[in-house]
Design a protein around this motif. Structure first.
Motif, PDB file in Angstrom:
ATOM      1  N   TYR A   1       0.837  -1.203   0.000  1.00 52.57           N
ATOM      2  CA  TYR A   1       0.000   0.000   0.000  1.00 52.57           C
ATOM      3  C   TYR A   1       0.871   1.252   0.000  1.00 52.57           C
ATOM      4  CZ  TYR A   1      -3.315   3.533   1.537  1.00 52.57           C
ATOM      5  OH  TYR A   1      -4.078   4.662   1.629  1.00 52.57           O
ATOM      6  N   PHE A   2       1.896   1.256   0.840  1.00 51.19           N
ATOM      7  CA  PHE A   2       2.807   2.403   0.924  1.00 51.19           C
ATOM      8  C   PHE A   2       3.447   2.683  -0.427  1.00 51.19           C
ATOM      9  CE2 PHE A   2       7.128   4.017   1.476  1.00 51.19           C
ATOM     10  CZ  PHE A   2       6.865   5.209   2.124  1.00 51.19           C
ATOM     11  N   ILE A   3       3.924   1.651  -1.089  1.00 48.17           N
ATOM     12  CA  ILE A   3       4.569   1.824  -2.395  1.00 48.17           C
ATOM     13  C   ILE A   3       3.570   2.314  -3.430  1.00 48.17           C
ATOM     14  CG2 ILE A   3       5.702   0.608  -4.293  1.00 48.17           C
ATOM     15  CD1 ILE A   3       7.067  -1.134  -2.120  1.00 48.17           C
ATOM     16  N   ASP A   4       2.372   1.731  -3.448  1.00 53.13           N
ATOM     17  CA  ASP A   4       1.351   2.161  -4.407  1.00 53.13           C
ATOM     18  C   ASP A   4       0.984   3.634  -4.218  1.00 53.13           C
ATOM     19  OD1 ASP A   4       1.218  -0.329  -5.535  1.00 53.13           O
ATOM     20  OD2 ASP A   4      -0.605  -0.942  -4.478  1.00 53.13           O
ATOM     21  N   GLU A   5       0.836   4.066  -2.970  1.00 58.29           N
ATOM     22  CA  GLU A   5       0.420   5.433  -2.687  1.00 58.29           C
ATOM     23  C   GLU A   5       1.533   6.458  -2.875  1.00 58.29           C
ATOM     24  OE1 GLU A   5      -2.732   6.597  -1.848  1.00 58.29           O
ATOM     25  OE2 GLU A   5      -3.288   4.572  -2.476  1.00 58.29           O
ATOM     26  N   ASN A   6       2.786   6.027  -2.828  1.00 53.74           N
ATOM     27  CA  ASN A   6       3.895   6.973  -2.827  1.00 53.74           C
ATOM     28  C   ASN A   6       4.917   6.733  -3.928  1.00 53.74           C
ATOM     29  OD1 ASN A   6       3.350   8.540  -0.263  1.00 53.74           O
ATOM     30  ND2 ASN A   6       3.268   6.439   0.470  1.00 53.74           N
ATOM     31  N   THR A   7       4.524   6.078  -4.995  1.00 56.86           N
ATOM     32  CA  THR A   7       5.469   5.749  -6.063  1.00 56.86           C
ATOM     33  C   THR A   7       6.155   6.985  -6.621  1.00 56.86           C
ATOM     34  OG1 THR A   7       4.247   3.775  -6.661  1.00 56.86           O
ATOM     35  CG2 THR A   7       5.686   4.676  -8.339  1.00 56.86           C
ATOM     36  N   GLY A   8       5.398   8.015  -6.906  1.00 58.58           N
ATOM     37  CA  GLY A   8       5.983   9.236  -7.467  1.00 58.58           C
ATOM     38  C   GLY A   8       6.979   9.880  -6.518  1.00 58.58           C
ATOM     39  N   LYS A   9       6.607   9.977  -5.252  1.00 61.13           N
ATOM     40  CA  LYS A   9       7.496  10.589  -4.267  1.00 61.13           C
ATOM     41  C   LYS A   9       8.776   9.766  -4.104  1.00 61.13           C
ATOM     42  CE  LYS A   9       3.739  12.582  -1.598  1.00 61.13           C
ATOM     43  NZ  LYS A   9       2.984  12.522  -0.356  1.00 61.13           N
ATOM     44  N   ILE A  10       8.631   8.452  -4.104  1.00 59.60           N
ATOM     45  CA  ILE A  10       9.800   7.581  -3.962  1.00 59.60           C
ATOM     46  C   ILE A  10      10.743   7.764  -5.131  1.00 59.60           C
ATOM     47  CG2 ILE A  10      10.577   5.172  -3.897  1.00 59.60           C
ATOM     48  CD1 ILE A  10       7.934   4.567  -2.364  1.00 59.60           C
ATOM     49  N   ARG A  11      10.196   7.855  -6.330  1.00 56.27           N
ATOM     50  CA  ARG A  11      11.045   8.042  -7.518  1.00 56.27           C
ATOM     51  C   ARG A  11      11.737   9.400  -7.512  1.00 56.27           C
ATOM     52  NH1 ARG A  11       7.609   5.124 -12.347  1.00 56.27           N
ATOM     53  NH2 ARG A  11       7.609   3.086 -11.337  1.00 56.27           N
ATOM     54  N   ARG A  12      11.038  10.454  -7.084  1.00 57.40           N
ATOM     55  CA  ARG A  12      11.667  11.776  -7.003  1.00 57.40           C
ATOM     56  C   ARG A  12      12.790  11.778  -5.974  1.00 57.40           C
ATOM     57  NH1 ARG A  12       6.262  13.634  -7.555  1.00 57.40           N
ATOM     58  NH2 ARG A  12       6.114  13.814  -5.301  1.00 57.40           N
ATOM     59  N   MET A  13      12.597  11.092  -4.859  1.00 62.20           N
ATOM     60  CA  MET A  13      13.634  11.018  -3.832  1.00 62.20           C
ATOM     61  C   MET A  13      14.867  10.292  -4.337  1.00 62.20           C
ATOM     62  SD  MET A  13      11.703  10.203  -0.337  1.00 62.20           S
ATOM     63  CE  MET A  13      10.594  11.343   0.401  1.00 62.20           C
ATOM     64  N   GLU A  14      14.614   9.286  -5.156  1.00 59.36           N
ATOM     65  CA  GLU A  14      15.721   8.505  -5.720  1.00 59.36           C
ATOM     66  C   GLU A  14      16.637   9.406  -6.544  1.00 59.36           C
ATOM     67  OE1 GLU A  14      15.633   5.257  -9.099  1.00 59.36           O
ATOM     68  OE2 GLU A  14      14.604   4.570  -7.292  1.00 59.36           O
ATOM     69  N   LYS A  15      16.057  10.317  -7.289  1.00 62.43           N
ATOM     70  CA  LYS A  15      16.843  11.206  -8.147  1.00 62.43           C
ATOM     71  C   LYS A  15      17.396  12.399  -7.375  1.00 62.43           C
ATOM     72  CE  LYS A  15      14.304  10.039 -12.311  1.00 62.43           C
ATOM     73  NZ  LYS A  15      13.385  10.510 -13.341  1.00 62.43           N
ATOM     74  N   GLY A  16      16.654  12.875  -6.387  1.00 61.93           N
ATOM     75  CA  GLY A  16      17.036  14.097  -5.710  1.00 61.93           C
ATOM     76  C   GLY A  16      17.651  13.908  -4.336  1.00 61.93           C
ATOM     77  N   LYS A  17      18.064  12.733  -4.004  1.00 61.39           N
ATOM     78  CA  LYS A  17      18.682  12.430  -2.710  1.00 61.39           C
ATOM     79  C   LYS A  17      17.767  12.787  -1.540  1.00 61.39           C
ATOM     80  CE  LYS A  17      23.426  12.917  -4.270  1.00 61.39           C
ATOM     81  NZ  LYS A  17      24.723  13.561  -4.032  1.00 61.39           N
ATOM     82  N   GLY A  18      16.472  12.590  -1.711  1.00 60.21           N
ATOM     83  CA  GLY A  18      15.531  12.846  -0.623  1.00 60.21           C
ATOM     84  C   GLY A  18      15.604  11.754   0.425  1.00 60.21           C
ATOM     85  N   MET A  19      14.995  12.020   1.547  1.00 59.99           N
ATOM     86  CA  MET A  19      15.045  11.064   2.638  1.00 59.99           C
ATOM     87  C   MET A  19      13.782  10.200   2.642  1.00 59.99           C
ATOM     88  SD  MET A  19      17.909  11.457   4.233  1.00 59.99           S
ATOM     89  CE  MET A  19      17.588  10.649   5.765  1.00 59.99           C
ATOM     90  N   LEU A  20      13.939   8.950   2.355  1.00 62.29           N
ATOM     91  CA  LEU A  20      12.827   8.007   2.389  1.00 62.29           C
ATOM     92  C   LEU A  20      12.310   7.855   3.819  1.00 62.29           C
ATOM     93  CD1 LEU A  20      11.055   6.047   0.814  1.00 62.29           C
ATOM     94  CD2 LEU A  20      12.779   4.293   1.188  1.00 62.29           C
ATOM     95  N   THR A  21      13.194   7.994   4.779  1.00 60.76           N
ATOM     96  CA  THR A  21      12.806   7.878   6.186  1.00 60.76           C
ATOM     97  C   THR A  21      11.746   8.910   6.547  1.00 60.76           C
ATOM     98  OG1 THR A  21      15.054   7.146   6.675  1.00 60.76           O
ATOM     99  CG2 THR A  21      13.709   7.808   8.537  1.00 60.76           C
ATOM    100  N   ALA A  22      11.893  10.125   6.072  1.00 66.69           N
ATOM    101  CA  ALA A  22      10.919  11.180   6.363  1.00 66.69           C
ATOM    102  C   ALA A  22       9.558  10.834   5.767  1.00 66.69           C
ATOM    103  CB  ALA A  22      11.413  12.517   5.825  1.00 66.69           C
TER     104      ALA A  22
END
Length: 77
Positions: free
Chosen positions: A42-63
């Protein structure tokens, strides 16, 4: 579970209670694993876009996970 398996048999009630306890514990372990997998999916389905942006922009998945968990806690209250 190992303590129950090793020491649970040493009384009359333990002869009957130990197998029931061990079976119950095993069922609970599998139930938690299935529930955990559903939450992760569910988490992955709801946040796929955010996860991908973090991957490119060094965002914090923990947050992102903390925000997700906080929303879940607030919705349960």
């Amino acid at each position: 579970m190992l303590t129950t398996l090793a020491l649970g048999w040493w009384s009359r009630p333990g002869l009957f209670g130990t197998p029931a306890t061990l079976i119950s514990d095993l069922i609970e372990i599998f139930r938690k694993e299935k529930y955990s997998q559903r939450v992760i999916d569910y988490f992955i389905d709801e946040n796929t876009g955010k996860i991908r942006r973090m991957e490119k922009g060094k965002g914090m998945l923990t947050a992102l996970i903390k925000k997700f968990n906080q929303k879940k806690v607030e919705s349960e209250d």
